[in-house]
Scaffold this motif. Structure first.
Motif, PDB file in Angstrom:
ATOM      1  N   ILE A 109       0.854  -1.192   0.000  1.00 50.26           N
ATOM      2  CA  ILE A 109       0.000   0.000   0.000  1.00 50.26           C
ATOM      3  C   ILE A 109       0.887   1.238   0.000  1.00 50.26           C
ATOM      4  N   ILE A 110       0.677   2.125  -0.942  1.00 47.01           N
ATOM      5  CA  ILE A 110       1.446   3.368  -1.018  1.00 47.01           C
ATOM      6  C   ILE A 110       0.521   4.530  -0.655  1.00 47.01           C
ATOM      7  N   ASN A 111       0.718   5.066   0.568  1.00 46.86           N
ATOM      8  CA  ASN A 111      -0.052   6.229   1.008  1.00 46.86           C
ATOM      9  C   ASN A 111       0.876   7.207   1.731  1.00 46.86           C
ATOM     10  N   LYS A 112       0.332   8.160   2.446  1.00 46.71           N
ATOM     11  CA  LYS A 112       1.147   9.190   3.087  1.00 46.71           C
ATOM     12  C   LYS A 112       2.056   8.625   4.174  1.00 46.71           C
ATOM     13  N   GLN A 113       1.661   7.505   4.770  1.00 51.21           N
ATOM     14  CA  GLN A 113       2.442   6.927   5.850  1.00 51.21           C
ATOM     15  C   GLN A 113       3.489   5.922   5.361  1.00 51.21           C
ATOM     16  N   THR A 114       3.411   5.496   4.129  1.00 51.46           N
ATOM     17  CA  THR A 114       4.239   4.395   3.639  1.00 51.46           C
ATOM     18  C   THR A 114       5.736   4.664   3.753  1.00 51.46           C
ATOM     19  N   LEU A 115       6.180   5.828   3.320  1.00 48.08           N
ATOM     20  CA  LEU A 115       7.614   6.120   3.301  1.00 48.08           C
ATOM     21  C   LEU A 115       8.225   5.976   4.688  1.00 48.08           C
ATOM     22  N   SER A 116       7.609   6.594   5.676  1.00 47.25           N
ATOM     23  CA  SER A 116       8.129   6.541   7.038  1.00 47.25           C
ATOM     24  C   SER A 116       8.125   5.115   7.581  1.00 47.25           C
ATOM     25  N   THR A 117       7.028   4.392   7.386  1.00 49.26           N
ATOM     26  CA  THR A 117       6.917   3.030   7.912  1.00 49.26           C
ATOM     27  C   THR A 117       7.936   2.095   7.274  1.00 49.26           C
ATOM     28  N   VAL A 118       8.077   2.147   5.960  1.00 50.71           N
ATOM     29  CA  VAL A 118       9.029   1.276   5.254  1.00 50.71           C
ATOM     30  C   VAL A 118      10.462   1.570   5.691  1.00 50.71           C
ATOM     31  N   LEU A 119      10.827   2.839   5.790  1.00 47.71           N
ATOM     32  CA  LEU A 119      12.191   3.197   6.184  1.00 47.71           C
ATOM     33  C   LEU A 119      12.519   2.682   7.585  1.00 47.71           C
ATOM     34  N   ASN A 120      11.559   2.773   8.503  1.00 44.78           N
ATOM     35  CA  ASN A 120      11.800   2.301   9.865  1.00 44.78           C
ATOM     36  C   ASN A 120      11.845   0.783   9.949  1.00 44.78           C
ATOM     37  N   LEU A 121      11.009   0.100   9.197  1.00 41.60           N
ATOM     38  CA  LEU A 121      11.066  -1.365   9.155  1.00 41.60           C
ATOM     39  C   LEU A 121      12.400  -1.843   8.583  1.00 41.60           C
ATOM     40  N   LYS A 122      12.859  -1.203   7.536  1.00 44.43           N
ATOM     41  CA  LYS A 122      14.144  -1.560   6.930  1.00 44.43           C
ATOM     42  C   LYS A 122      15.301  -1.349   7.899  1.00 44.43           C
ATOM     43  N   ALA A 123      15.308  -0.189   8.560  1.00 45.23           N
ATOM     44  CA  ALA A 123      16.388   0.122   9.500  1.00 45.23           C
ATOM     45  C   ALA A 123      16.406  -0.865  10.658  1.00 45.23           C
ATOM     46  N   TYR A 124      15.220  -1.231  11.137  1.00 46.51           N
ATOM     47  CA  TYR A 124      15.137  -2.186  12.245  1.00 46.51           C
ATOM     48  C   TYR A 124      15.622  -3.569  11.808  1.00 46.51           C
ATOM     49  N   GLU A 125      15.171  -4.053  10.667  1.00 47.91           N
ATOM     50  CA  GLU A 125      15.569  -5.380  10.198  1.00 47.91           C
ATOM     51  C   GLU A 125      17.070  -5.443   9.935  1.00 47.91           C
ATOM     52  N   THR A 126      17.632  -4.357   9.404  1.00 52.70           N
ATOM     53  CA  THR A 126      19.060  -4.329   9.111  1.00 52.70           C
ATOM     54  C   THR A 126      19.887  -4.497  10.380  1.00 52.70           C
ATOM     55  N   ARG A 127      19.414  -3.927  11.476  1.00 52.34           N
ATOM     56  CA  ARG A 127      20.146  -4.005  12.744  1.00 52.34           C
ATOM     57  C   ARG A 127      19.846  -5.286  13.519  1.00 52.34           C
ATOM     58  N   MET A 128      18.592  -5.717  13.511  1.00 51.68           N
ATOM     59  CA  MET A 128      18.176  -6.776  14.427  1.00 51.68           C
ATOM     60  C   MET A 128      17.741  -8.077  13.757  1.00 51.68           C
ATOM     61  N   GLY A 129      17.410  -8.039  12.466  1.00 53.05           N
ATOM     62  CA  GLY A 129      16.838  -9.215  11.814  1.00 53.05           C
ATOM     63  C   GLY A 129      17.829 -10.342  11.599  1.00 53.05           C
ATOM     64  N   LYS A 130      17.329 -11.573  11.601  1.00 55.37           N
ATOM     65  CA  LYS A 130      18.164 -12.736  11.303  1.00 55.37           C
ATOM     66  C   LYS A 130      18.428 -12.842   9.808  1.00 55.37           C
ATOM     67  N   ASN A 131      17.571 -12.234   9.018  1.00 57.71           N
ATOM     68  CA  ASN A 131      17.740 -12.225   7.568  1.00 57.71           C
ATOM     69  C   ASN A 131      17.342 -10.848   7.063  1.00 57.71           C
ATOM     70  N   ARG A 132      17.284 -10.692   5.771  1.00 54.29           N
ATOM     71  CA  ARG A 132      16.924  -9.402   5.181  1.00 54.29           C
ATOM     72  C   ARG A 132      15.725  -9.584   4.249  1.00 54.29           C
ATOM     73  N   GLU A 133      14.732 -10.335   4.715  1.00 52.78           N
ATOM     74  CA  GLU A 133      13.593 -10.687   3.877  1.00 52.78           C
ATOM     75  C   GLU A 133      12.789  -9.459   3.463  1.00 52.78           C
ATOM     76  N   TYR A 134      12.537  -8.567   4.414  1.00 52.56           N
ATOM     77  CA  TYR A 134      11.743  -7.381   4.091  1.00 52.56           C
ATOM     78  C   TYR A 134      12.531  -6.424   3.198  1.00 52.56           C
ATOM     79  N   ASN A 135      13.805  -6.203   3.520  1.00 47.66           N
ATOM     80  CA  ASN A 135      14.658  -5.371   2.681  1.00 47.66           C
ATOM     81  C   ASN A 135      14.701  -5.907   1.253  1.00 47.66           C
ATOM     82  N   SER A 136      14.817  -7.223   1.128  1.00 50.92           N
ATOM     83  CA  SER A 136      14.906  -7.849  -0.196  1.00 50.92           C
ATOM     84  C   SER A 136      13.610  -7.662  -0.987  1.00 50.92           C
ATOM     85  N   TYR A 137      12.481  -7.756  -0.299  1.00 49.49           N
ATOM     86  CA  TYR A 137      11.187  -7.544  -0.948  1.00 49.49           C
ATOM     87  C   TYR A 137      11.063  -6.101  -1.447  1.00 49.49           C
TER      88      TYR A 137
END
Length: 393
Positions: free
Chosen positions: A289-317
């Motif tokens: 879903i691309i709306n006004k909140q998307t950019l902020s939410t995606v950037l924070n999910l990516k930053a969190y997964e990069t630091r804490m995730g066991k893999n990079r599944e969301y970043n890869s998607y």
């Protein structure tokens, strides 16, 4: 002559400073980044951390709350103070409903919640444990009350239906804006806080509390996590187990190019449904879903997964989505197939947002998002060669 002398002194100063550095070398000293990694791996300490400056400076507003502070990092900011009134109201409602007294919650919360914040020891205003525990309860209750209402839990009937934050009708007007703040990496509260508040107030068995929290935190089939953002990501990914690899996957073809080659697109529920069906030449992807909140939410999910995730599944998607979108034509195609849900009505705006949230993406070469790229590339090259052969005959 004096100029030459000054130059010699300056050069000598440089040599002296290097000598000092070499004399002070301590081979027994632990690398701070290894220390940080050990903490994360063993105890999940520091699971609520600051976004790295080189990432945050590209779009600071995407990582900072605009309506509500959760936890210590943004507490007291002037633009966030109006929400404090609603936090006080939620705490009053919560305690009126509660059988255990206030002190029961504070006593339980005193156990180990400080360790979840990476930079708390550097913040002088939070050296008082009592004050910090009160903050945890203050924000924890607000979070539970808001999530309960927004997830359709109707037990809290002591709010007016038109209450702007906690009313069954009123909350809808501010839901998107508040959820954007609640999914910011630096604006999280430890899972342990919510677990403690719920278990003390409800006096339920351990598994029942965990099940309620998983449902409230958008991950009904997932085990307990570290905080709301972590649980939200688990709900998106369903805990895919893929080996981490830091190489970038190479993507060569946009959605329009692939479609002209005969590849079709079809929506699936989650990233675990990502696949390329060689028989039907169909790429299956979950919608975004691309709306006004998307950019902020995606950037924070990516930053969190990069630091804490066991893999990079969301970043890869996200990287795969970016690779498919080169222009507004690709957005139009993917929207027609249900892969992109466009809340703007403009294909160009969506294309720009995709490019923006795809910066600094770390890809797992073993993820399904990377695997399907390789499969589609083979299909594309094979079919292109066939078309060229037909033209030459």
């Amino acid at each position: 002559m004096n100029h030459q002398r000054g130059g010699e002194e300056e050069e000598d100063g440089k040599k002296q400073s290097l000598k000092v550095i070499f004399r002070k070398l301590d081979l027994e000293k632990r690398d701070p980044y290894l220390e940080s990694e050990t903490k994360v791996t063993k105890k999940h300490n520091g699971s609520i951390f600051r976004v790295a400056n080189h990432i945050k400076e590209q779009n600071p507003s995407a990582y900072e709350p605009k309506h509500v502070s959760i936890g210590p990092y943004y507490y007291g900011r002037a633009q966030l103070k109006p929400m404090q009134i609603h936090k006080e109201r939620s705490l009053t409602h919560f305690l009126k409903r509660s059988k255990p007294p206030l002190q029961s919650y504070l006593d339980k919360l005193m156990e180990a919640v400080r360790e979840s914040y990476d930079e708390l020891d550097k913040m002088e205003e939070w050296t008082d444990d009592d004050e910090f525990v009160m903050l945890m309860m203050f924000d924890g209750v607000f979070l539970l009350e808001f999530l309960s209402i927004s997830r359709g839990h109707q037990n809290n009937k002591d709010y007016g239906s038109n209450d702007p934050i906690f009313g069954v009708d009123g909350y809808r007007l501010i839901y998107d804006s508040l959820m954007q703040d609640l999914l910011l990496l630096e604006n999280q509260l430890p899972y342990l806080v919510l677990y403690t508040l719920l278990s003390v107030s409800r006096e339920l068995p351990d598994q029942s509390v965990k099940s309620i929290l998983s449902w409230l935190m958008f991950a009904p089939k997932c085990d307990p996590g570290l905080h709301l953002l972590d649980m939200y990501m688990k709900g998106l990914l369903r805990d895919g187990q893929y080996t981490t690899n830091w190489d970038e996957m190479i993507v060569k073809h946009s959605a329009s190019e692939l479609h002209r080659c005969g590849i079709q697109f079809k929506g699936v529920q989650s990233v675990h449904g990502i696949e390329f069906d060689m028989t039907t030449a169909t790429l299956k992807l979950p919608p975004i879903i691309i709306n006004k909140q998307t950019l902020s939410t995606v950037l924070n999910l990516k930053a969190y997964e990069t630091r804490m995730g066991k893999n990079r599944e969301y970043n890869s998607y996200i990287h795969l989505i970016n690779s498919l979108v080169e222009s507004s034509k690709d957005v139009m195609l993917l929207q027609s197939k249900g892969i992109i849900v466009n809340a703007f009505g403009s294909y160009e705006v969506v294309a720009d947002i995709v490019k923006e949230f795809s910066k600094n993406t770390v890809v797992d070469i073993n993820s399904m998002s990377a695997v399907v790229v390789q499969q589609m590339d083979k299909y594309y090259n094979k079919n292109t060669k066939k078309k060229c052969w037909r033209l030459l005959r």
